[in-house]
Each structure stands twice: as structure tokens, then as C-alpha cells.
Design a protein around this motif. Structure first.
Motif, mmCIF file in Angstrom:
data_model
loop_
_atom_site.group_PDB
_atom_site.id
_atom_site.type_symbol
_atom_site.label_atom_id
_atom_site.label_comp_id
_atom_site.label_asym_id
_atom_site.label_seq_id
_atom_site.Cartn_x
_atom_site.Cartn_y
_atom_site.Cartn_z
ATOM 1 N N PHE A 115 11.813 9.669 -9.889
ATOM 2 C CA PHE A 115 11.920 8.891 -8.644
ATOM 3 C C PHE A 115 10.940 9.468 -7.639
ATOM 4 C CE2 PHE A 115 15.140 12.288 -8.517
ATOM 5 C CZ PHE A 115 14.736 12.970 -7.385
ATOM 6 N N GLU A 116 10.643 8.709 -6.588
ATOM 7 C CA GLU A 116 9.932 9.247 -5.421
ATOM 8 C C GLU A 116 10.646 8.743 -4.179
ATOM 9 O OE1 GLU A 116 5.709 8.436 -5.652
ATOM 10 O OE2 GLU A 116 5.402 10.198 -6.923
ATOM 11 N N LEU A 117 11.068 9.668 -3.335
ATOM 12 C CA LEU A 117 11.787 9.366 -2.097
ATOM 13 C C LEU A 117 10.771 9.022 -1.010
ATOM 14 C CD1 LEU A 117 14.227 9.505 -0.114
ATOM 15 C CD2 LEU A 117 13.783 11.959 0.043
ATOM 16 N N THR A 129 5.282 5.379 2.652
ATOM 17 C CA THR A 129 4.818 6.639 3.241
ATOM 18 C C THR A 129 4.281 7.608 2.203
ATOM 19 O OG1 THR A 129 7.032 7.539 2.981
ATOM 20 C CG2 THR A 129 6.465 6.600 5.141
ATOM 21 N N GLY A 130 4.632 7.392 0.914
ATOM 22 C CA GLY A 130 4.457 8.441 -0.090
ATOM 23 C C GLY A 130 5.687 9.332 -0.085
ATOM 24 N N THR A 131 5.820 10.128 -1.133
ATOM 25 C CA THR A 131 6.992 10.980 -1.317
ATOM 26 C C THR A 131 7.170 11.922 -0.139
ATOM 27 O OG1 THR A 131 6.528 10.899 -3.660
ATOM 28 C CG2 THR A 131 8.088 12.569 -2.934
ATOM 29 N N LEU A 132 8.362 11.898 0.467
ATOM 30 C CA LEU A 132 8.599 12.678 1.686
ATOM 31 C C LEU A 132 9.336 13.969 1.338
ATOM 32 C CD1 LEU A 132 9.422 9.735 4.099
ATOM 33 C CD2 LEU A 132 7.366 11.186 4.115
ATOM 34 N N THR A 141 0.854 -1.184 0.000
ATOM 35 C CA THR A 141 0.000 0.000 0.000
ATOM 36 C C THR A 141 0.889 1.231 0.000
ATOM 37 O OG1 THR A 141 -1.648 -1.169 1.329
ATOM 38 C CG2 THR A 141 -1.816 1.231 1.265
ATOM 39 N N ASP A 142 0.592 2.192 -0.853
ATOM 40 C CA ASP A 142 1.377 3.423 -0.856
ATOM 41 C C ASP A 142 0.506 4.582 -0.394
ATOM 42 O OD1 ASP A 142 3.755 4.758 -1.100
ATOM 43 O OD2 ASP A 142 3.522 5.183 -3.230
ATOM 44 N N PHE A 143 0.989 5.286 0.627
ATOM 45 C CA PHE A 143 0.261 6.431 1.184
ATOM 46 C C PHE A 143 0.756 7.738 0.552
ATOM 47 C CE2 PHE A 143 -0.753 3.219 4.362
ATOM 48 C CZ PHE A 143 -2.065 3.538 4.696
HETATM 49 CA CA CA Z 1 4.472 7.102 -4.253
#
Ligand code: CA
Length: 443
Positions: free
Chosen positions: A209-211, A368-371, A137-139
Motif C-alpha cells: 500500500f501507499e498512504l 501527494t505521494g506516500t506520506l 498526477t501522483d507526486f
Molecule cells: Ca504513490
């Protein structure tokens, strides 16, 4: 509530000398778990614990070292190469083994002579995913990311009204999750510029990218039985760095009305060492909301979450282009941020995910989703750093980037430091972009 104990003592040192270097990621206070095989072999996977520049081979360690009552049974899944089996044992077992490992690896330990033969240099360990990832799951926990992306797509209405009430997420795909070091092939997909019609099938030209951080679940809740926020952290074994590779030109054409699909499902990279929540205890912080924001609903609120629900992890993205590699130039840092800037805590994500009765299982992954941080240069994606692909990043060697080119290596880094605690790190999460596959379908 997790408390500090002797394993966090910043003065503790190890008989593994390299673990005592002040800037290392893996001092004795960290003790992260991973799965590896000896490089160049097809041996069955083993579980290891990173210590300095070495890996403690847990199969050998369980066999060759005396551990004392109660610990040997807990080591059995680790000895069998089954990290998920250990993750399934729950927080008391995790804490007991952490304590035992800390005593055994500490300078002057009687167990040292037994364990010296159980070490493998990390350079000789071929790291794999820490476990088979179940559901993913991606938040979308960074308000700063949500605002920055919202401003690009909806300048008049960047933040949707649900954001401050409900942790936003979607169910992702686990089959394409890969370990750090695996190459990432540029995806093909339907691309359609706003002013073009019809769409074309072509390699993505806006690869990004997504961190993120990824939380690995240990233990399961029964279907229909929510995990209350008070015990939500008991389901969190540890954290890894996560790169949610994204194709920004596939995404806008496909994402409405059901959300991301092929723009996100071609690759997700994880760092191989799982840093446990126990190791992160010294870097907890209170959870607060900016004045005027709504307080979380009661099922997303608890005294412990308010007192110490946030983890303060410094995060960075680095880039090394093919030209930089050829010229033997080191990677260049593109951005930095902190996980402490997220709008929701990990405990809130678990409580929310299960509140309707969904069962989480050992080996599930929550992104967490992109921080992103609040400031300029703190965007956790190129989409943010280049303002939607309009303002190129100029690199030190004069190259420019709006999005990723073939041959680019993206490196995520994460570490924790504060006065009075020993610095710990995650080790890198890296991946290199390969060209899109030659199409096999006649035009
Ligand atoms: Ca994401």
C-alpha cells in the motif's frame, strides 16, 4: 487567504445528535461531500453531506428546505447529483454553501424540521467516487519517504539532487481509481529478481500500500495560463485519503527509464468523503524549510504559503488479515504519520503543475505521494516498514507480514485535532486484496 469563521467555532453543535460525539469524524465543523445511492438500489447517484452518522441528501434538502437568496442557485448541481458541477463553481460558492449548511444543521435552526426528513443513516448509503476523476498526477512530496526508498535502492546516493528544488511527480492513470470498499485484485506482471533471468509473468508477490492524500481540483485554468501560487488554493476543492496500491516486484524491473507503469496502474483507492479546504482551516501551519535547505524558487513561494500553507492531518494505516477477520479480531495499527511532514505544500503542487502551461480541470486528482514520517514506525508503505521486505512485521496474533497476502484488508485513516478546534476526520479508506486472476493464456 482563508480565515476562520463561525463555521469553525468549536462550541457549535448540531440538532443531529450523533454529530456532537467528541471522537466522531463528521461534526458540524466538517461537512464533507460525497456521492451515494441508497444501498441495495440502482438509483441515480446523489450528493450527500456527512453529518454524524447520517447523510444529508442534497436532492431532498434543496427541494424541501427554504435556503434564502443566493443559496438555492448554488445548490442546483448538488441537487442534480453533480458534485463536479459544484466543484466547478469556485471558492466563493463553496464558502457560501458551507455557511448555509452550518446554519441549517446547527442546534436550534429553523431549518431543522425541514431537513429531518432529508437524512439517511450512513450505513444505508452505498458510497461511490465523489466525481469522475479526470487526469491523475501522483507526486513524491515526503522527503522521509524519498530518503527511505532511496536508501534501499541507492545506499550511496539516496536523494537525487533535484528533490529539494522541484516537486517530483508523474502522470498516473484514472481509469483504475476505485472507491473505498472496492476489492483490489492482485496484479500479474513481469517479475525479475536481481539474480534471476529471464523475467517471468506471474502474480505479484510483493503487493504493497501507499498512504497518501488526494487533492481534487475545482475549476480550470486555460491551456497556456499558469496558476500563480497566490491563487493556487482557489483550485483545490478538498482532500481525500488515497491508497496507491503498488507491486514492488513489478516496479524495479519496469521503472527505468520512464518511471512506474504496471506496478501502479491496477488500482488506486479513494475515501468517499471530500473534506474541503475550508473545513481544514483550523489545522493550517506555517511552511518552513530545515536550516541549510534551498528556499523554493519565487514561483513556489508566497507570504500566504509561508504563513499557513501546510495542513496538519494525522494519518494512520491499519491492517486486518483474513485470520483476524475470522477470529473477529479488530484491525491492528501498522503506522502513523502527519501530512505536515511533507516537503512541499498543496499550493506549490498546483503552481508547479501549471507553470509550464498545463491546464488542470475540475475533477483532476493530485496525489501527494506516500506520506511517511521521520521516525521508525512512520513509513507509509510496507516497503519502508519492513526495510525492503527483509524484516517482517509481527502482528498481535502471531502472523507475520513482509508484503500483503490475499484476504488482507488495508484501512487508511486521517483526522485533525488541536487544542481550541473541533476534531474532524476523513472516514476510512479501505480495500481487501483478492487473489490474482487465473491466467487465461496457455503456458
Ligand atoms: Ca504513490
Amino acid at each position: 487567504m482563508t480565515l476562520l469563521d463561525f463555521t469553525h467555532d468549536p462550541a457549535l453543535t448540531s440538532w443531529v445528535e450523533s454529530a456532537n460525539e467528541p471522537d466522531g469524524d463528521f461534526p458540524i465543523q466538517n461537512l464533507p461531500y460525497g456521492r451515494f445511492r441508497r444501498a441495495g438500489t440502482e438509483d441515480p447517484l446523489r450528493v450527500g453531506v456527512a453529518i454524524g452518522d447520517q447523510v444529508l441528501d442534497m436532492r431532498l434538502a434543496a427541494e424541501l428546505c427554504p435556503w434564502g437568496d443566493g443559496i438555492e442557485d448554488l445548490l442546483q448541481p448538488l441537487a442534480a447529483g453533480d458534485l463536479a458541477g459544484f466543484m466547478n463553481l469556485g471558492p466563493q460558492a463553496w464558502r457560501a454553501v458551507r455557511g448555509a449548511l452550518s446554519l441549517a444543521l446547527a442546534a436550534g435552526s429553523d431549518q431543522g424540521p425541514f431537513l429531518e426528513t432529508c437524512l439517511l443513516p450512513r450505513t444505508q448509503a452505498q458510497m461511490q467516487l465523489p466525481c469522475t476523476v479526470g487526469d491523475y498526477t501522483d507526486f513524491y512530496t515526503s522527503l522521509h519517504h524519498a530518503l527511505a526508498v532511496g536508501r534501499l535502492f541507492r545506499p550511496d546516493n539516496p536523494l537525487l539532487p533535484n528533490y529539494k528544488w522541484v516537486p517530483i511527480g508523474y502522470h498516473g492513470r484514472s481509469s483504475s481509481i476505485v472507491a473505498s470498499g472496492s476489492p483490489v485484485q492482485r496484479p500479474r506482471g513481469q517479475l525479475k529478481a536481481y539474480d534471476a533471468s529471464p523475467p517471468v509473468l506471474a502474480p505479484s508477490r510483493r503487493l504493497d500500500f501507499e498512504l497518501e492524500l488526494g487533492a481534487l481540483i475545482g475549476g480550470s485554468n486555460a491551456l497556456g495560463e499558469p496558476v500563480p501560487i497566490e491563487s493556487a488554493e482557489d483550485r483545490l476543492f478538498g482532500l481525500v485519503l488515497l491508497n496507491d496500491w503498488s507491486a514492488r516486484d513489478i516496479q524495479p524491473w519496469e521503472y527505468q527509464p520512464l518511471g512506474p507503469f504496471l506496478s501502479k496502474n491496477f488500482a488506486t483507492s479513494l475515501s468517499p468523503w471530500v473534506v474541503t479546504l475550508d473545513a481544514l482551516t483550523p489545522f493550517r501551519r506555517p511552511f518552513t524549510r530545515p536550516a541549510g535547505d534551498p528556499l523554493p524558487l519565487p514561483y513556489l513561494d508566497s507570504p500566504a504559503n509561508r504563513a499557513q500553507g501546510v495542513f496538519d492531518i494525522a494519518l494512520e494505516v491499519w491492517l486486518q488479515t483474513a485470520a483476524m477477520r475470522l477470529a473477529k479480531k479488530p484491525p491492528q495499527r501498522l503506522m502513523h504519520s502527519s501530512s505536515a511532514d511533507a516537503y512541499w505544500t498543496l499550493a506549490q503542487l498546483v503552481a508547479h503543475h501549471t507553470v509550464g502551461g498545463c491546464n488542470l480541470r475540475t475533477g483532476d486528482l493530485l496525489g501527494t505521494g506516500t506520506l511517511s514520517g521521520p521516525g521508525p514506525g512512520e513509513g507509509g508503505s510496507l516497503l519502508e516498514l519492513t526495510e525492503g521486505g527483509r524484516k517482517p512485521i509481527v502482528l498481535a496474533d502471531g502472523e507475520q507480514r513482509l508484503f500483503l497476502e490475499d484476504g488482507d484488508t488495508v484501512i487508511l485513516r486521517g483526522f485533525c485535532q488541536r487544542p481550541g478546534a473541533r476534531r474532524i476526520g476523513f472516514g476510512p479508506c479501505h480495500g481487501t486484496v483478492l487473489p490474482a486472476r487465473e491466467t487465461v493464456t496457455p503456458a
